[in-house]
Design an enzyme around this catalytic site. Structure first.
Site, PDB file in Angstrom:
ATOM      1  N   SER A 269      95.838   0.628  -9.726  1.00 29.14           N
ATOM      2  CA  SER A 269      97.162   0.099  -9.403  1.00 29.14           C
ATOM      3  C   SER A 269      97.318  -0.305  -7.948  1.00 29.14           C
ATOM      4  CB  SER A 269      98.228   1.138  -9.766  1.00 29.14           C
ATOM      5  OG  SER A 269      97.959   2.386  -9.141  1.00 29.14           O
TER       6      SER A 269
ATOM      7  N   HIS B 253     103.614   4.124  -4.638  1.00 33.85           N
ATOM      8  CA  HIS B 253     102.737   2.968  -4.458  1.00 33.85           C
ATOM      9  C   HIS B 253     103.237   2.141  -3.275  1.00 33.85           C
ATOM     10  CE1 HIS B 253     101.478   3.951  -8.592  1.00 33.85           C
ATOM     11  NE2 HIS B 253     100.357   3.307  -8.278  1.00 33.85           N
TER      12      HIS B 253
END
Length: 267
Positions: A42, A248
């Site tokens: 990711s 993230h």
């Protein structure tokens, strides 16, 4: 020419020939002529950035897409996928590589050692429970991951024998000084435990990628001062919509963190 001069000339020629043949093909051509493939999880697909799509949550605002837009390589393909492990990378991403591939970038390993489950445990449990979960991940990192990284990097090299391969690390997630970290935020002891785990993971990835002859790019300097809970965070904290963005990079994290880290190791 004397015998000594002749021998010296032959030695110099041999060294130059060895250097020329050992250098990746990408080094001899401008970026505009490279064939570029982005692999990974990711942190390479672009989770946390705007424009995510598909089951792999790929975004053109991830660092591979940003590098592509700035350099216009001959070809560009991202097969990075949210949730990828070394195993899924080897089984489903390496087919994108071939002998003509000039540049490969990759982030991988975080999911192997339980990134998501560690974050969840640390969010819901006590400081000691978080520390124990991180220690469990570190035990796996020490016992199993060096060989796993070695096998993964061998397969990447086997599929792309002429490529310049850049392995990027993970940012240190949290600012450790802010007394408060928002709703359901991590305590300072939890933040320190998670940061310790990220630092140890980076050490192993660095050692194994360099042993494979790949280029290591550490992103910790770029993200310094921009951790979660800090005044200028380049990483999402706990995010409800969409929840996958949690922990993230933000668009700034990819643009000002990962992209400069990649550029710094390329000609």
């Amino acid at each position: 020419m004397s015998r000594r001069t002749t021998v010296l000339a032959c030695l110099v020629s041999s060294i130059l020939l060895t250097v020329a043949t050992a250098a990746p093909a990408a080094a001899a051509t401008p970026a505009s002529e490279w064939d570029y493939v982005a692999l990974g999880d990711s942190y390479s697909s672009g989770v946390g950035a705007p424009g995510q799509s598909g089951t792999c949550l790929r975004s053109p605002n991830a660092y591979p897409g940003l590098w592509n837009a700035a350099n216009h390589p001959a070809t560009y393909r991202s097969v990075a996928c949210s949730g990828a492990t070394t195993g899924s990378l080897r089984s489903s991403q390496l087919s994108a590589l071939n002998q003509g591939t000039d540049l490969v970038t990759v982030t991988i390993g975080g999911n192997d050692v339980g990134f998501a489950s560690t974050i969840i445990t640390c969010t819901l449990s006590s400081d000691s429970g978080c520390a124990a979960k991180v220690d469990e991940a570190l035990e796996m990192l020490e016992d199993e991951m060096p060989a796993t990284f070695d096998a993964t990097y061998r397969e990447i090299r086997g599929k792309a024998p002429n490529a310049r391969v850049v392995v990027l690390g993970y940012p240190i997630l949290f600012d450790e000084t802010a007394p408060s970290c928002g709703f359901a935020g991590m305590s300072i002891p939890k933040r320190k435990s998670i940061n310790k785990g990220a630092a140890e993971l980076n050490k192993v990835i660095k050692a194994r990628s360099q042993a494979a002859g790949f280029i290591w790019s550490d992103v910790t300097d770029e993200f310094a001062g921009h951790g979660i809970c800090g005044p200028s965070a380049w990483l999402h904290g706990l995010t409800l919509i969409p929840p996958t963005d949690s922990f993230h990079p933000t668009s700034n994290g990819y643009k000002y963190g990962y992209l400069p880290a990649l550029n710094s190791v390329l000609p």
